[in-house]
Design a protein around this motif. Structure first.
Motif, PDB file in Angstrom:
ATOM      1  N   ALA A 167       0.842  -1.197   0.000  1.00 27.08           N
ATOM      2  CA  ALA A 167       0.000   0.000   0.000  1.00 27.08           C
ATOM      3  C   ALA A 167       0.876   1.244   0.000  1.00 27.08           C
ATOM      4  O   ALA A 167       2.019   1.214   0.452  1.00 27.08           O
ATOM      5  N   ARG A 168       0.317   2.334  -0.506  1.00 26.93           N
ATOM      6  CA  ARG A 168       1.002   3.631  -0.481  1.00 26.93           C
ATOM      7  C   ARG A 168       0.193   4.579   0.383  1.00 26.93           C
ATOM      8  O   ARG A 168      -1.006   4.794   0.150  1.00 26.93           O
ATOM      9  N   ALA A 169       0.869   5.142   1.369  1.00 25.31           N
ATOM     10  CA  ALA A 169       0.198   6.027   2.317  1.00 25.31           C
ATOM     11  C   ALA A 169      -0.160   7.364   1.688  1.00 25.31           C
ATOM     12  O   ALA A 169       0.492   7.825   0.746  1.00 25.31           O
ATOM     13  N   ALA A 170      -1.175   7.970   2.238  1.00 21.58           N
ATOM     14  CA  ALA A 170      -1.508   9.341   1.870  1.00 21.58           C
ATOM     15  C   ALA A 170      -0.344  10.240   2.291  1.00 21.58           C
ATOM     16  O   ALA A 170       0.436   9.883   3.182  1.00 21.58           O
ATOM     17  N   GLU A 171      -0.226  11.378   1.665  1.00 24.06           N
ATOM     18  CA  GLU A 171       0.868  12.320   1.920  1.00 24.06           C
ATOM     19  C   GLU A 171       1.093  12.544   3.416  1.00 24.06           C
ATOM     20  O   GLU A 171       0.155  12.877   4.142  1.00 24.06           O
ATOM     21  N   GLY A 172       2.320  12.290   3.851  1.00 24.36           N
ATOM     22  CA  GLY A 172       2.692  12.527   5.241  1.00 24.36           C
ATOM     23  C   GLY A 172       2.228  11.484   6.243  1.00 24.36           C
ATOM     24  O   GLY A 172       2.429  11.658   7.444  1.00 24.36           O
ATOM     25  N   ARG A 173       1.632  10.394   5.771  1.00 19.53           N
ATOM     26  CA  ARG A 173       1.086   9.400   6.700  1.00 19.53           C
ATOM     27  C   ARG A 173       1.801   8.055   6.620  1.00 19.53           C
ATOM     28  O   ARG A 173       1.287   7.038   7.053  1.00 19.53           O
ATOM     29  N   GLY A 174       3.032   8.056   6.082  1.00 19.04           N
ATOM     30  CA  GLY A 174       3.784   6.808   5.941  1.00 19.04           C
ATOM     31  C   GLY A 174       4.038   6.108   7.254  1.00 19.04           C
ATOM     32  O   GLY A 174       3.882   4.894   7.370  1.00 19.04           O
ATOM     33  N   GLY A 175       4.433   6.839   8.275  1.00 15.64           N
ATOM     34  CA  GLY A 175       4.675   6.242   9.589  1.00 15.64           C
ATOM     35  C   GLY A 175       3.413   5.638  10.173  1.00 15.64           C
ATOM     36  O   GLY A 175       3.450   4.573  10.794  1.00 15.64           O
ATOM     37  N   GLU A 176       2.313   6.310   9.974  1.00 10.73           N
ATOM     38  CA  GLU A 176       1.022   5.823  10.471  1.00 10.73           C
ATOM     39  C   GLU A 176       0.609   4.532   9.759  1.00 10.73           C
ATOM     40  O   GLU A 176       0.133   3.587  10.393  1.00 10.73           O
ATOM     41  N   LEU A 177       0.802   4.486   8.440  1.00 11.71           N
ATOM     42  CA  LEU A 177       0.473   3.270   7.694  1.00 11.71           C
ATOM     43  C   LEU A 177       1.372   2.115   8.128  1.00 11.71           C
ATOM     44  O   LEU A 177       0.900   0.993   8.312  1.00 11.71           O
ATOM     45  N   LEU A 178       2.664   2.381   8.302  1.00 12.69           N
ATOM     46  CA  LEU A 178       3.579   1.342   8.755  1.00 12.69           C
ATOM     47  C   LEU A 178       3.148   0.797  10.116  1.00 12.69           C
ATOM     48  O   LEU A 178       3.072  -0.421  10.317  1.00 12.69           O
ATOM     49  N   ALA A 179       2.832   1.673  11.049  1.00 16.79           N
ATOM     50  CA  ALA A 179       2.373   1.241  12.373  1.00 16.79           C
ATOM     51  C   ALA A 179       1.079   0.440  12.265  1.00 16.79           C
ATOM     52  O   ALA A 179       0.923  -0.597  12.921  1.00 16.79           O
ATOM     53  N   TRP A 180       0.155   0.902  11.425  1.00 19.49           N
ATOM     54  CA  TRP A 180      -1.121   0.199  11.244  1.00 19.49           C
ATOM     55  C   TRP A 180      -0.875  -1.217  10.743  1.00 19.49           C
ATOM     56  O   TRP A 180      -1.440  -2.179  11.263  1.00 19.49           O
ATOM     57  N   ALA A 181      -0.023  -1.354   9.718  1.00 18.97           N
ATOM     58  CA  ALA A 181       0.256  -2.677   9.141  1.00 18.97           C
ATOM     59  C   ALA A 181       0.888  -3.605  10.182  1.00 18.97           C
ATOM     60  O   ALA A 181       0.549  -4.785  10.248  1.00 18.97           O
ATOM     61  N   ARG A 182       1.791  -3.088  10.981  1.00 18.35           N
ATOM     62  CA  ARG A 182       2.467  -3.915  11.985  1.00 18.35           C
ATOM     63  C   ARG A 182       1.525  -4.355  13.101  1.00 18.35           C
ATOM     64  O   ARG A 182       1.730  -5.394  13.716  1.00 18.35           O
ATOM     65  N   GLU A 183       0.486  -3.584  13.357  1.00 16.32           N
ATOM     66  CA  GLU A 183      -0.478  -3.908  14.416  1.00 16.32           C
ATOM     67  C   GLU A 183      -1.529  -4.929  13.987  1.00 16.32           C
ATOM     68  O   GLU A 183      -2.209  -5.510  14.835  1.00 16.32           O
ATOM     69  N   GLN A 184      -1.691  -5.143  12.696  1.00 15.90           N
ATOM     70  CA  GLN A 184      -2.742  -6.033  12.205  1.00 15.90           C
ATOM     71  C   GLN A 184      -2.444  -7.482  12.578  1.00 15.90           C
ATOM     72  O   GLN A 184      -1.358  -7.983  12.329  1.00 15.90           O
ATOM     73  N   ARG A 185      -3.407  -8.137  13.163  1.00 16.65           N
ATOM     74  CA  ARG A 185      -3.291  -9.545  13.533  1.00 16.65           C
ATOM     75  C   ARG A 185      -4.134 -10.370  12.571  1.00 16.65           C
ATOM     76  O   ARG A 185      -5.218  -9.946  12.156  1.00 16.65           O
ATOM     77  N   PRO A 198      -6.308  -6.593   5.857  1.00 20.48           N
ATOM     78  CA  PRO A 198      -7.446  -5.882   5.251  1.00 20.48           C
ATOM     79  C   PRO A 198      -7.011  -4.600   4.554  1.00 20.48           C
ATOM     80  O   PRO A 198      -5.834  -4.231   4.572  1.00 20.48           O
ATOM     81  N   GLU A 199      -7.975  -3.926   3.974  1.00 21.69           N
ATOM     82  CA  GLU A 199      -7.755  -2.585   3.427  1.00 21.69           C
ATOM     83  C   GLU A 199      -7.669  -1.618   4.612  1.00 21.69           C
ATOM     84  O   GLU A 199      -8.451  -1.717   5.557  1.00 21.69           O
ATOM     85  N   PRO A 200      -6.740  -0.673   4.583  1.00 22.31           N
ATOM     86  CA  PRO A 200      -6.698   0.346   5.634  1.00 22.31           C
ATOM     87  C   PRO A 200      -7.907   1.275   5.542  1.00 22.31           C
ATOM     88  O   PRO A 200      -8.594   1.316   4.530  1.00 22.31           O
ATOM     89  N   GLU A 201      -8.103   2.053   6.582  1.00 20.18           N
ATOM     90  CA  GLU A 201      -9.215   3.003   6.605  1.00 20.18           C
ATOM     91  C   GLU A 201      -9.093   4.017   5.468  1.00 20.18           C
ATOM     92  O   GLU A 201      -7.978   4.340   5.038  1.00 20.18           O
ATOM     93  N   PRO A 202     -10.206   4.522   4.967  1.00 22.51           N
ATOM     94  CA  PRO A 202     -10.155   5.540   3.909  1.00 22.51           C
ATOM     95  C   PRO A 202      -9.345   6.746   4.390  1.00 22.51           C
ATOM     96  O   PRO A 202      -9.405   7.129   5.546  1.00 22.51           O
ATOM     97  N   GLY A 203      -8.569   7.304   3.511  1.00 24.80           N
ATOM     98  CA  GLY A 203      -7.765   8.468   3.847  1.00 24.80           C
ATOM     99  C   GLY A 203      -6.350   8.142   4.287  1.00 24.80           C
ATOM    100  O   GLY A 203      -5.477   9.000   4.250  1.00 24.80           O
ATOM    101  N   LEU A 204      -6.098   6.895   4.709  1.00 27.99           N
ATOM    102  CA  LEU A 204      -4.756   6.507   5.124  1.00 27.99           C
ATOM    103  C   LEU A 204      -3.894   6.153   3.917  1.00 27.99           C
ATOM    104  O   LEU A 204      -2.674   6.297   3.959  1.00 27.99           O
ATOM    105  N   VAL A 205      -4.532   5.694   2.833  1.00 29.18           N
ATOM    106  CA  VAL A 205      -3.792   5.295   1.631  1.00 29.18           C
ATOM    107  C   VAL A 205      -4.255   6.111   0.422  1.00 29.18           C
ATOM    108  O   VAL A 205      -5.343   6.667   0.417  1.00 29.18           O
ATOM    109  N   THR A 206      -3.402   6.125  -0.615  1.00 31.85           N
ATOM    110  CA  THR A 206      -3.720   6.889  -1.821  1.00 31.85           C
ATOM    111  C   THR A 206      -4.467   6.083  -2.867  1.00 31.85           C
ATOM    112  O   THR A 206      -4.985   6.646  -3.828  1.00 31.85           O
ATOM    113  N   ARG A 207      -4.483   4.769  -2.703  1.00 25.93           N
ATOM    114  CA  ARG A 207      -5.118   3.883  -3.683  1.00 25.93           C
ATOM    115  C   ARG A 207      -5.455   2.569  -2.989  1.00 25.93           C
ATOM    116  O   ARG A 207      -5.051   2.334  -1.859  1.00 25.93           O
TER     117      ARG A 207
END
Length: 85
Positions: free
Chosen positions: A9-27, A63-72
């Motif tokens: 996935a590609r994070a929305a502008e400036g949210r790369g750290g948040e996407l990385l943390a989200w992915a690592r938390e997914q069980r 899963p798919e991340p929440e809307p707004g966290l990714v660009t596509r």
């Protein structure tokens, strides 16, 4: 047989750290043989899971991340192991 699932996935502008943390938390519903998480320029995150299953087996996927966290939409690929070095 081993199948590897790739989730990218590609994070929305400036949210790369948040996407990385989200992915690592997914069980997942069950544990894969192996799981690795990567990051790349342009705030991309890649997760690869390996399963001792046939290519077409039903295995848990992130899963798919929440809307707004990714660009596509998330890109997903499935690969079958053919050799190990």
């Amino acid at each position: 047989m081993t199948v590897a699932l790739m989730w990218e996935a590609r994070a929305a502008e400036g949210r790369g750290g948040e996407l990385l943390a989200w992915a690592r938390e997914q069980r997942l519903d069950r544990e894969p043989l192996r799981r690795e998480t990567f990051r790349a320029p342009r705030d991309r995150v890649l997760v690869i899971t390996w399963w001792a299953e046939p290519y077409d087996a039903v295995v848990p996927e992130l899963p798919e991340p929440e809307p707004g966290l990714v660009t596509r939409a998330v890109h997903r690929w499935r690969f079958e192991a053919v050799a190990s070095e």
